[in-house]
Design an enzyme around this catalytic site. Sequence first.
Site, PDB file in Angstrom:
ATOM      1  N   SER A  58       0.815  -1.215   0.000  1.00  0.00           N
ATOM      2  CA  SER A  58       0.000   0.000   0.000  1.00  0.00           C
ATOM      3  C   SER A  58       0.849   1.266   0.000  1.00  0.00           C
ATOM      4  O   SER A  58       0.342   2.359  -0.247  1.00  0.00           O
ATOM      5  CB  SER A  58      -0.928   0.014   1.221  1.00  0.00           C
ATOM      6  OG  SER A  58      -0.172   0.033   2.421  1.00  0.00           O
ATOM      7  N   GLU A  95      15.725  -5.018   7.909  1.00  0.00           N
ATOM      8  CA  GLU A  95      15.062  -4.949   6.604  1.00  0.00           C
ATOM      9  C   GLU A  95      16.041  -4.761   5.456  1.00  0.00           C
ATOM     10  O   GLU A  95      15.995  -5.479   4.452  1.00  0.00           O
ATOM     11  CB  GLU A  95      14.052  -3.801   6.595  1.00  0.00           C
ATOM     12  CG  GLU A  95      12.792  -4.067   7.375  1.00  0.00           C
ATOM     13  CD  GLU A  95      11.762  -2.984   7.128  1.00  0.00           C
ATOM     14  OE1 GLU A  95      11.048  -3.061   6.106  1.00  0.00           O
ATOM     15  OE2 GLU A  95      11.671  -2.048   7.948  1.00  0.00           O
ATOM     16  N   ASP A 107      10.832   5.238   7.302  1.00  0.00           N
ATOM     17  CA  ASP A 107       9.656   4.542   7.822  1.00  0.00           C
ATOM     18  C   ASP A 107       9.888   3.998   9.224  1.00  0.00           C
ATOM     19  O   ASP A 107       8.993   4.045  10.076  1.00  0.00           O
ATOM     20  CB  ASP A 107       9.270   3.388   6.895  1.00  0.00           C
ATOM     21  CG  ASP A 107       8.672   3.870   5.585  1.00  0.00           C
ATOM     22  OD1 ASP A 107       8.351   5.067   5.489  1.00  0.00           O
ATOM     23  OD2 ASP A 107       8.550   3.054   4.645  1.00  0.00           O
TER      24      ASP A 107
END
Length: 249
Positions: A58, A95, A107
């Site tokens: 998204s 990540e 983020d």
Amino acid sequence: MFNSIDRKERIECEAKERLNVNGQLDLLKGVYNRIVKDFSKRPLSFDLSTYVDAPPGSGLGSSSTLVVAIIGAFAEWLKLPLGEYDIAHLAFEIERKDLSMAGGKQDQYAAIFGGFNFMEFYDNDKVIVNPLRIKPEVINELQFNLLLYYTGTSRLSSKIIEDQVKNVSGKREKSIEAMHKLKEQAIMMKEAILRGKLDEIGEILDFGWQYKKQMAEGITNSVIDEIYETAKKAGVQEERFQVLVVGDL
């Protein structure tokens, strides 16, 4: 046991020092592997269930938020000496380095700090998060004028980010100029919010979007362009503005 409720995936793993990263709930495994390696130094047995409201792809930073939340759960359980900056940096390393997922680091810091912040990123992993003191009435008015539009589609951000990095590393002049303009946009946005100039925010977002599209192919498409232009024609960016946030950007 790992249980992703929203994805309807559930796996049971043998408690060992490193779990195999094979495409099944790798974010959860990645956090476990790093916690064992850096802190517990021994296998851990537990049940972990997760649920994410936003759909995958998204563009809302859900994966980084999930990693931050899981690290926070381990920190509480194992009484780990991790502050906000520590958790954000660890999430970034899991990540981007451990799992080789392309992307930035904003983020992770946005997820752990929350609220309104002006974030500065420097060499050598130095990050400074500056909380912005905004009047409650300004925040309320801003929230009243925000519109989140979901396109019903998803995209793999890592491919787009890889193209952006390639363009900048290859000294593609158009992409580099666009990156500098996006830095300008962050400063413009900070000043507008602090001064309560909410009527300027729509134009600032549009300023950034026009340059964002120049960073790499695939950032937008005909559907998103049509939605965006339709919203502008309907009154976005006028004196009593609404901000359109397309879920697939």
